[in-house]
Design a protein around this motif. Sequence first.
Motif, PDB file in Angstrom:
ATOM      1  N   ASP A 290       0.859  -1.194   0.000  1.00 22.27           N
ATOM      2  CA  ASP A 290       0.000   0.000   0.000  1.00 22.27           C
ATOM      3  C   ASP A 290       0.889   1.236   0.000  1.00 22.27           C
ATOM      4  O   ASP A 290       0.455   2.321  -0.386  1.00 22.27           O
ATOM      5  CB  ASP A 290      -0.919   0.018   1.224  1.00 22.27           C
ATOM      6  CG  ASP A 290      -2.086  -0.947   1.083  1.00 22.27           C
ATOM      7  OD1 ASP A 290      -2.240  -1.527  -0.013  1.00 22.27           O
ATOM      8  OD2 ASP A 290      -2.820  -1.138   2.063  1.00 22.27           O
ATOM      9  N   GLN A 291       2.092   1.066   0.481  1.00 25.19           N
ATOM     10  CA  GLN A 291       3.162   2.046   0.365  1.00 25.19           C
ATOM     11  C   GLN A 291       4.402   1.301  -0.126  1.00 25.19           C
ATOM     12  O   GLN A 291       4.464   0.075  -0.071  1.00 25.19           O
ATOM     13  CB  GLN A 291       3.442   2.748   1.696  1.00 25.19           C
ATOM     14  CG  GLN A 291       2.288   3.571   2.226  1.00 25.19           C
ATOM     15  CD  GLN A 291       2.635   4.314   3.500  1.00 25.19           C
ATOM     16  OE1 GLN A 291       3.796   4.566   3.801  1.00 25.19           O
ATOM     17  NE2 GLN A 291       1.607   4.679   4.257  1.00 25.19           N
ATOM     18  N   ARG A 292       5.373   2.060  -0.603  1.00 24.39           N
ATOM     19  CA  ARG A 292       6.597   1.426  -1.089  1.00 24.39           C
ATOM     20  C   ARG A 292       7.360   0.807   0.080  1.00 24.39           C
ATOM     21  O   ARG A 292       7.454   1.403   1.153  1.00 24.39           O
ATOM     22  CB  ARG A 292       7.469   2.464  -1.799  1.00 24.39           C
ATOM     23  CG  ARG A 292       8.547   1.848  -2.680  1.00 24.39           C
ATOM     24  CD  ARG A 292       9.214   2.895  -3.534  1.00 24.39           C
ATOM     25  NE  ARG A 292      10.310   2.350  -4.296  1.00 24.39           N
ATOM     26  CZ  ARG A 292      10.213   1.897  -5.545  1.00 24.39           C
ATOM     27  NH1 ARG A 292       9.048   1.935  -6.163  1.00 24.39           N
ATOM     28  NH2 ARG A 292      11.261   1.420  -6.178  1.00 24.39           N
ATOM     29  N   MET A 293       7.896  -0.377  -0.138  1.00 25.63           N
ATOM     30  CA  MET A 293       8.654  -1.049   0.914  1.00 25.63           C
ATOM     31  C   MET A 293      10.066  -0.498   1.008  1.00 25.63           C
ATOM     32  O   MET A 293      10.612   0.009   0.027  1.00 25.63           O
ATOM     33  CB  MET A 293       8.706  -2.549   0.644  1.00 25.63           C
ATOM     34  CG  MET A 293       7.362  -3.230   0.788  1.00 25.63           C
ATOM     35  SD  MET A 293       7.569  -5.028   0.804  1.00 25.63           S
ATOM     36  CE  MET A 293       5.855  -5.526   0.698  1.00 25.63           C
ATOM     37  N   CYS A 294      10.636  -0.617   2.193  1.00 33.59           N
ATOM     38  CA  CYS A 294      12.016  -0.190   2.412  1.00 33.59           C
ATOM     39  C   CYS A 294      12.932  -1.405   2.323  1.00 33.59           C
ATOM     40  O   CYS A 294      12.725  -2.410   3.008  1.00 33.59           O
ATOM     41  CB  CYS A 294      12.172   0.467   3.777  1.00 33.59           C
ATOM     42  SG  CYS A 294      11.382   2.071   3.897  1.00 33.59           S
ATOM     43  N   MET A 295      13.948  -1.278   1.498  1.00 32.20           N
ATOM     44  CA  MET A 295      14.888  -2.370   1.298  1.00 32.20           C
ATOM     45  C   MET A 295      16.210  -2.012   1.976  1.00 32.20           C
ATOM     46  O   MET A 295      16.737  -0.914   1.764  1.00 32.20           O
ATOM     47  CB  MET A 295      15.091  -2.608  -0.191  1.00 32.20           C
ATOM     48  CG  MET A 295      15.968  -3.774  -0.516  1.00 32.20           C
ATOM     49  SD  MET A 295      15.796  -4.252  -2.245  1.00 32.20           S
ATOM     50  CE  MET A 295      16.160  -2.708  -3.080  1.00 32.20           C
ATOM     51  N   VAL A 296      16.726  -2.922   2.791  1.00 35.92           N
ATOM     52  CA  VAL A 296      18.010  -2.691   3.450  1.00 35.92           C
ATOM     53  C   VAL A 296      18.990  -3.755   2.983  1.00 35.92           C
ATOM     54  O   VAL A 296      18.726  -4.951   3.103  1.00 35.92           O
ATOM     55  CB  VAL A 296      17.881  -2.690   4.985  1.00 35.92           C
ATOM     56  CG1 VAL A 296      17.057  -1.492   5.440  1.00 35.92           C
ATOM     57  CG2 VAL A 296      17.259  -3.971   5.515  1.00 35.92           C
ATOM     58  N   PRO A 297      20.123  -3.362   2.410  1.00 34.78           N
ATOM     59  CA  PRO A 297      21.083  -4.345   1.906  1.00 34.78           C
ATOM     60  C   PRO A 297      21.837  -5.029   3.030  1.00 34.78           C
ATOM     61  O   PRO A 297      22.280  -4.382   3.984  1.00 34.78           O
ATOM     62  CB  PRO A 297      22.017  -3.491   1.036  1.00 34.78           C
ATOM     63  CG  PRO A 297      21.921  -2.116   1.601  1.00 34.78           C
ATOM     64  CD  PRO A 297      20.532  -1.977   2.128  1.00 34.78           C
ATOM     65  N   ASP A 298      21.934  -6.327   2.914  1.00 37.97           N
ATOM     66  CA  ASP A 298      22.706  -7.122   3.876  1.00 37.97           C
ATOM     67  C   ASP A 298      22.271  -6.884   5.319  1.00 37.97           C
ATOM     68  O   ASP A 298      23.088  -6.951   6.249  1.00 37.97           O
ATOM     69  CB  ASP A 298      24.206  -6.834   3.721  1.00 37.97           C
ATOM     70  CG  ASP A 298      24.707  -7.134   2.318  1.00 37.97           C
ATOM     71  OD1 ASP A 298      24.233  -8.121   1.724  1.00 37.97           O
ATOM     72  OD2 ASP A 298      25.554  -6.366   1.807  1.00 37.97           O
ATOM     73  N   ALA A 299      20.987  -6.576   5.512  1.00 41.46           N
ATOM     74  CA  ALA A 299      20.405  -6.406   6.855  1.00 41.46           C
ATOM     75  C   ALA A 299      21.153  -5.384   7.696  1.00 41.46           C
ATOM     76  O   ALA A 299      21.232  -5.509   8.921  1.00 41.46           O
ATOM     77  CB  ALA A 299      20.346  -7.758   7.575  1.00 41.46           C
ATOM     78  N   ASP A 300      21.680  -4.322   7.054  1.00 42.90           N
ATOM     79  CA  ASP A 300      22.523  -3.379   7.801  1.00 42.90           C
ATOM     80  C   ASP A 300      21.779  -2.655   8.923  1.00 42.90           C
ATOM     81  O   ASP A 300      22.338  -2.402   9.987  1.00 42.90           O
ATOM     82  CB  ASP A 300      23.220  -2.384   6.856  1.00 42.90           C
ATOM     83  CG  ASP A 300      22.250  -1.512   6.061  1.00 42.90           C
ATOM     84  OD1 ASP A 300      21.021  -1.705   6.165  1.00 42.90           O
ATOM     85  OD2 ASP A 300      22.737  -0.637   5.316  1.00 42.90           O
ATOM     86  N   LEU A 301      20.497  -2.329   8.720  1.00 42.62           N
ATOM     87  CA  LEU A 301      19.728  -1.680   9.785  1.00 42.62           C
ATOM     88  C   LEU A 301      19.583  -2.607  10.982  1.00 42.62           C
ATOM     89  O   LEU A 301      19.796  -2.197  12.140  1.00 42.62           O
ATOM     90  CB  LEU A 301      18.347  -1.282   9.259  1.00 42.62           C
ATOM     91  CG  LEU A 301      17.388  -0.708  10.315  1.00 42.62           C
ATOM     92  CD1 LEU A 301      17.919   0.617  10.862  1.00 42.62           C
ATOM     93  CD2 LEU A 301      15.986  -0.529   9.736  1.00 42.62           C
ATOM     94  N   PHE A 302      19.250  -3.856  10.716  1.00 42.72           N
ATOM     95  CA  PHE A 302      19.095  -4.815  11.809  1.00 42.72           C
ATOM     96  C   PHE A 302      20.428  -5.072  12.509  1.00 42.72           C
ATOM     97  O   PHE A 302      20.481  -5.269  13.726  1.00 42.72           O
ATOM     98  CB  PHE A 302      18.516  -6.128  11.263  1.00 42.72           C
ATOM     99  CG  PHE A 302      17.218  -5.959  10.531  1.00 42.72           C
ATOM    100  CD1 PHE A 302      16.176  -5.239  11.093  1.00 42.72           C
ATOM    101  CD2 PHE A 302      17.047  -6.505   9.268  1.00 42.72           C
ATOM    102  CE1 PHE A 302      14.969  -5.072  10.416  1.00 42.72           C
ATOM    103  CE2 PHE A 302      15.850  -6.353   8.585  1.00 42.72           C
ATOM    104  CZ  PHE A 302      14.810  -5.626   9.157  1.00 42.72           C
TER     105      PHE A 302
END
Length: 491
Positions: A290-302
């Motif tokens: 319903d909104q654009r998803m956020c993609m994080v490369p190599d799980a850097d945020l986590f």
Amino acid sequence: MTEHLDVIVVGAGISGIGMGYHLQTRCPDRSYAILEGRAAMGGTWDLFRYPGIRSDSDMHTLGFVFHPWTGAKAIADGPSIREYVVETAQTYGIDRHIRFSHRVTSATWSSEEARWTVGGTGPDGAPVTLTCNFLCMCAGYYDYARGHTPDFAGAANFEGMIVHPQFWPADLDYAGKEVVVIGSGATAVTLVPEMAKQAAHVTMLQRSPTYVVSRPSADRVADWLRERLPAKLAYGLTRWKNVLWGMFFFRLARRRPEKVKQRILGMVREHLGPDYDVATHFTPRYNPWDQRMCMVPDADLFGAINAGTATVVTDTIDRFTAHGIRLASGAELPADVIVTATGLELQLMSGVDFRVDGEPVDWSRRLQYKGMMFSDVPNLASVFGYTNASWTLKADLTAMYVCRLLNTMRKRGLRQATPYNADAAMSTEPFLDFSSGYVTRAIDSLPKQGAKKPWKLNQNYALDILALRLGSVDDGMRFSNPVAARAHEPA
């Protein structure tokens, strides 16, 4: 004398460079110029300079269809994308058609002459006037001069620095400092792990969560294909792999939203562990896509969250204080630097004053046509990418269609192509079926879409290939050749 060109392209970002390539390849007998308001090409990828800026789409679909992306990372950083755009323009000689620091402010169509008069300013600020047979708007969808920043109570009392990512200071030193990033979109999830590498601590303060999905920064399939096949073939196969996967995932999200939602949240739990409060911090109020998803490369945020260098707080702001932000819950977040990653201001047609035969164009009263033209506005195309896939996929198709249209007009000896809706009773819908803030804030000023083709958006690359590359150019289109213009060469 006023200079005349067959085609004027506004904007030298990804869309404008792509349009230039297709024009000179498919319409080599047509003259064109690209007018760029800034002093450099690259558009978004030259404007935004905040830490960690990167693509939120894979480069095999964000890259040009005609010039393979060969970088090691499929999720690329901003400087690499900017270099890719510049290198593409130089490789094909498109850069020779760019006129930098040419800001377009007005465009007036004359049916009597079947041409646009484009006005603006040049590098020295002096007025510039050009005419053209066809005008292509490739300047993106947001206001370069201002970002969206809500009015925060007490902001004037904050003793630290407040920064909007769209206007990042090159000399900002945040090493060892407390940072609060306000927002939960693509910009915020990019900034947080990057700033956490140097800051004392980074807090991502969000009013509500966004869907966050991790994916590898490198594409192993693309790497395997590139080692064994010619570059263009490997690139094309990878591009279609990613397109088809994206289409499948979007369709699944719309058909079985709860299943997709639980799978996404399950992956977040796998990264953050069973004790993390995923329900509060990573479970949105809306369905996937319903909104654009956020993609994080190599799980850097986590990774930053697990390392303790970043924290997510879900709450609303009461006010800024001298040394941080007081929340509605009563808690206070300390901050030396506050980053307002609160969004963009959508700006259709780059804020240009458009007139047709002297009458101002009210875009909210127009119907979009095939995702690129507008009812009763002749010889004008505008690039607007997909909400559920890479921008460049639609930009390439739009450029190809414009060339088909120009060649059809030349072949028939006609100078004017005007989308026309013959069904006055057809119901209309909002231009975008998307609940993101930058869309909802501007929805009343946007064109509408109709309930049937060619007035209804596909938001589907495969369907658009059929419609724009293989479909008729006559459906919903009026071709004409004004009497007063017949003495001129056809467009």
